[in-house]
Design a protein around this motif. Structure first.
Motif, PDB file in Angstrom:
ATOM      1  N   ASP A  75       6.243 -26.029 -33.098  1.00 50.35           N
ATOM      2  CA  ASP A  75       7.597 -25.509 -32.960  1.00 50.35           C
ATOM      3  C   ASP A  75       8.305 -25.398 -34.306  1.00 50.35           C
ATOM      4  O   ASP A  75       9.453 -24.962 -34.376  1.00 50.35           O
ATOM      5  CB  ASP A  75       8.416 -26.393 -32.016  1.00 50.35           C
ATOM      6  N   GLY A  76       7.618 -25.784 -35.371  1.00 55.99           N
ATOM      7  CA  GLY A  76       8.201 -25.746 -36.708  1.00 55.99           C
ATOM      8  C   GLY A  76       8.160 -24.350 -37.306  1.00 55.99           C
ATOM      9  O   GLY A  76       7.942 -23.354 -36.607  1.00 55.99           O
ATOM     10  N   PRO A  77       8.363 -24.267 -38.625  1.00 54.97           N
ATOM     11  CA  PRO A  77       8.430 -22.965 -39.281  1.00 54.97           C
ATOM     12  C   PRO A  77       7.123 -22.200 -39.218  1.00 54.97           C
ATOM     13  O   PRO A  77       6.034 -22.785 -39.173  1.00 54.97           O
ATOM     14  CB  PRO A  77       8.790 -23.305 -40.720  1.00 54.97           C
ATOM     15  N   LYS A  78       7.259 -20.896 -39.180  1.00 53.65           N
ATOM     16  CA  LYS A  78       6.120 -19.989 -39.217  1.00 53.65           C
ATOM     17  C   LYS A  78       6.327 -19.050 -40.397  1.00 53.65           C
ATOM     18  O   LYS A  78       7.458 -18.732 -40.736  1.00 53.65           O
ATOM     19  CB  LYS A  78       6.015 -19.204 -37.918  1.00 53.65           C
ATOM     20  N   HIS A  79       5.240 -18.653 -41.029  1.00 53.90           N
ATOM     21  CA  HIS A  79       5.316 -17.773 -42.185  1.00 53.90           C
ATOM     22  C   HIS A  79       4.502 -16.528 -41.897  1.00 53.90           C
ATOM     23  O   HIS A  79       3.396 -16.620 -41.361  1.00 53.90           O
ATOM     24  CB  HIS A  79       4.789 -18.480 -43.434  1.00 53.90           C
ATOM     25  N   ALA A  80       5.040 -15.364 -42.241  1.00 51.53           N
ATOM     26  CA  ALA A  80       4.359 -14.088 -41.988  1.00 51.53           C
ATOM     27  C   ALA A  80       3.939 -13.456 -43.303  1.00 51.53           C
ATOM     28  O   ALA A  80       4.664 -13.509 -44.292  1.00 51.53           O
ATOM     29  CB  ALA A  80       5.276 -13.147 -41.229  1.00 51.53           C
ATOM     30  N   PHE A  81       2.746 -12.876 -43.300  1.00 53.59           N
ATOM     31  CA  PHE A  81       2.187 -12.201 -44.465  1.00 53.59           C
ATOM     32  C   PHE A  81       1.668 -10.846 -44.027  1.00 53.59           C
ATOM     33  O   PHE A  81       1.008 -10.740 -42.994  1.00 53.59           O
ATOM     34  CB  PHE A  81       1.038 -13.015 -45.066  1.00 53.59           C
ATOM     35  N   ASN A  82       1.923  -9.811 -44.833  1.00 54.38           N
ATOM     36  CA  ASN A  82       1.382  -8.501 -44.474  1.00 54.38           C
ATOM     37  C   ASN A  82      -0.080  -8.425 -44.898  1.00 54.38           C
ATOM     38  O   ASN A  82      -0.605  -9.340 -45.548  1.00 54.38           O
ATOM     39  CB  ASN A  82       2.229  -7.358 -45.054  1.00 54.38           C
ATOM     40  N   VAL A  83      -0.748  -7.362 -44.531  1.00 51.85           N
ATOM     41  CA  VAL A  83      -2.182  -7.217 -44.786  1.00 51.85           C
ATOM     42  C   VAL A  83      -2.501  -7.294 -46.278  1.00 51.85           C
ATOM     43  O   VAL A  83      -3.435  -7.977 -46.695  1.00 51.85           O
ATOM     44  CB  VAL A  83      -2.710  -5.897 -44.171  1.00 51.85           C
ATOM     45  N   ARG A 133      -2.447 -13.070 -35.185  1.00 46.40           N
ATOM     46  CA  ARG A 133      -2.230 -11.673 -35.562  1.00 46.40           C
ATOM     47  C   ARG A 133      -0.832 -11.238 -35.151  1.00 46.40           C
ATOM     48  O   ARG A 133      -0.370 -11.564 -34.060  1.00 46.40           O
ATOM     49  CB  ARG A 133      -3.233 -10.754 -34.867  1.00 46.40           C
ATOM     50  N   ILE A 134      -0.184 -10.520 -36.061  1.00 48.40           N
ATOM     51  CA  ILE A 134       1.105  -9.905 -35.759  1.00 48.40           C
ATOM     52  C   ILE A 134       1.021  -8.454 -36.217  1.00 48.40           C
ATOM     53  O   ILE A 134       0.064  -8.066 -36.889  1.00 48.40           O
ATOM     54  CB  ILE A 134       2.271 -10.634 -36.460  1.00 48.40           C
ATOM     55  N   THR A 135       2.001  -7.672 -35.868  1.00 47.80           N
ATOM     56  CA  THR A 135       2.013  -6.281 -36.296  1.00 47.80           C
ATOM     57  C   THR A 135       1.954  -6.227 -37.814  1.00 47.80           C
ATOM     58  O   THR A 135       2.769  -6.846 -38.491  1.00 47.80           O
ATOM     59  CB  THR A 135       3.286  -5.577 -35.796  1.00 47.80           C
ATOM     60  N   ASN A 136       0.964  -5.518 -38.346  1.00 51.74           N
ATOM     61  CA  ASN A 136       0.787  -5.330 -39.791  1.00 51.74           C
ATOM     62  C   ASN A 136       0.544  -6.605 -40.583  1.00 51.74           C
ATOM     63  O   ASN A 136       0.843  -6.651 -41.770  1.00 51.74           O
ATOM     64  CB  ASN A 136       1.983  -4.584 -40.390  1.00 51.74           C
ATOM     65  N   GLY A 137       0.029  -7.670 -39.959  1.00 49.44           N
ATOM     66  CA  GLY A 137      -0.249  -8.860 -40.744  1.00 49.44           C
ATOM     67  C   GLY A 137      -0.677 -10.066 -39.956  1.00 49.44           C
ATOM     68  O   GLY A 137      -1.243  -9.960 -38.876  1.00 49.44           O
ATOM     69  N   VAL A 138      -0.372 -11.226 -40.540  1.00 41.87           N
ATOM     70  CA  VAL A 138      -0.796 -12.508 -39.984  1.00 41.87           C
ATOM     71  C   VAL A 138       0.364 -13.487 -40.096  1.00 41.87           C
ATOM     72  O   VAL A 138       1.083 -13.508 -41.095  1.00 41.87           O
ATOM     73  CB  VAL A 138      -2.006 -13.059 -40.776  1.00 41.87           C
ATOM     74  N   ALA A 139       0.532 -14.323 -39.067  1.00 44.69           N
ATOM     75  CA  ALA A 139       1.494 -15.415 -39.109  1.00 44.69           C
ATOM     76  C   ALA A 139       0.722 -16.721 -39.243  1.00 44.69           C
ATOM     77  O   ALA A 139      -0.399 -16.842 -38.753  1.00 44.69           O
ATOM     78  CB  ALA A 139       2.339 -15.438 -37.843  1.00 44.69           C
ATOM     79  N   THR A 140       1.320 -17.690 -39.923  1.00 43.03           N
ATOM     80  CA  THR A 140       0.699 -19.002 -40.090  1.00 43.03           C
ATOM     81  C   THR A 140       1.672 -20.080 -39.637  1.00 43.03           C
ATOM     82  O   THR A 140       2.890 -19.890 -39.652  1.00 43.03           O
ATOM     83  CB  THR A 140       0.314 -19.274 -41.561  1.00 43.03           C
ATOM     84  N   ARG A 141       1.114 -21.217 -39.229  1.00 41.40           N
ATOM     85  CA  ARG A 141       1.926 -22.371 -38.881  1.00 41.40           C
ATOM     86  C   ARG A 141       1.085 -23.637 -39.029  1.00 41.40           C
ATOM     87  O   ARG A 141      -0.137 -23.596 -39.057  1.00 41.40           O
ATOM     88  CB  ARG A 141       2.491 -22.273 -37.465  1.00 41.40           C
ATOM     89  N   ASP A 142       1.771 -24.753 -39.096  1.00 43.26           N
ATOM     90  CA  ASP A 142       1.134 -26.065 -39.123  1.00 43.26           C
ATOM     91  C   ASP A 142       0.790 -26.429 -37.681  1.00 43.26           C
ATOM     92  O   ASP A 142       1.680 -26.507 -36.833  1.00 43.26           O
ATOM     93  CB  ASP A 142       2.103 -27.071 -39.727  1.00 43.26           C
ATOM     94  N   SER A 143      -0.477 -26.674 -37.399  1.00 41.01           N
ATOM     95  CA  SER A 143      -0.869 -26.947 -36.017  1.00 41.01           C
ATOM     96  C   SER A 143      -0.301 -28.262 -35.491  1.00 41.01           C
ATOM     97  O   SER A 143      -0.208 -28.445 -34.285  1.00 41.01           O
ATOM     98  CB  SER A 143      -2.394 -26.964 -35.881  1.00 41.01           C
ATOM     99  N   THR A 144       0.095 -29.164 -36.391  1.00 47.65           N
ATOM    100  CA  THR A 144       0.685 -30.424 -35.936  1.00 47.65           C
ATOM    101  C   THR A 144       2.172 -30.284 -35.625  1.00 47.65           C
ATOM    102  O   THR A 144       2.783 -31.211 -35.117  1.00 47.65           O
ATOM    103  CB  THR A 144       0.488 -31.545 -36.977  1.00 47.65           C
ATOM    104  N   ASP A 145       2.740 -29.113 -35.934  1.00 46.13           N
ATOM    105  CA  ASP A 145       4.167 -28.847 -35.682  1.00 46.13           C
ATOM    106  C   ASP A 145       4.327 -27.433 -35.131  1.00 46.13           C
ATOM    107  O   ASP A 145       4.918 -26.568 -35.773  1.00 46.13           O
ATOM    108  CB  ASP A 145       4.956 -29.013 -36.985  1.00 46.13           C
TER     109      ASP A 145
END
Length: 60
Positions: free
Chosen positions: A35-43, A21-33
């Motif tokens: 420290d890699g890229p993260k992507h944020a999506f609003n509600v 959970r992030i402010t006003n949305g959700v962040a996603t990441r690859d659990s095998t990486d």
């Protein structure tokens, strides 16, 4: 940020996505990486994605 992995994920760590959970949305990441890229999506974006999944738009 607290990351959560689906209970449906396999124990071998392949193809796992984590959400946080992030402010006003959700962040996603690859659990095998964590420290890699993260992507944020609003509600609204997440709601549209879940609705498309429910309707079968991403069935393979």
């Amino acid at each position: 940020m607290k990351w959560r992995k689906s209970s449906h994920s396999t124990s071998n760590g392949e193809n796992c996505v984590e959400l946080a959970r992030i402010t006003n949305g959700v962040a996603t990441r690859d659990s095998t990486d964590p420290d890699g890229p993260k992507h944020a999506f609003n509600v609204a974006e997440m709601a549209a994605l879940f609705e498309a999944i429910r309707q079968g738009d991403y069935d393979l």
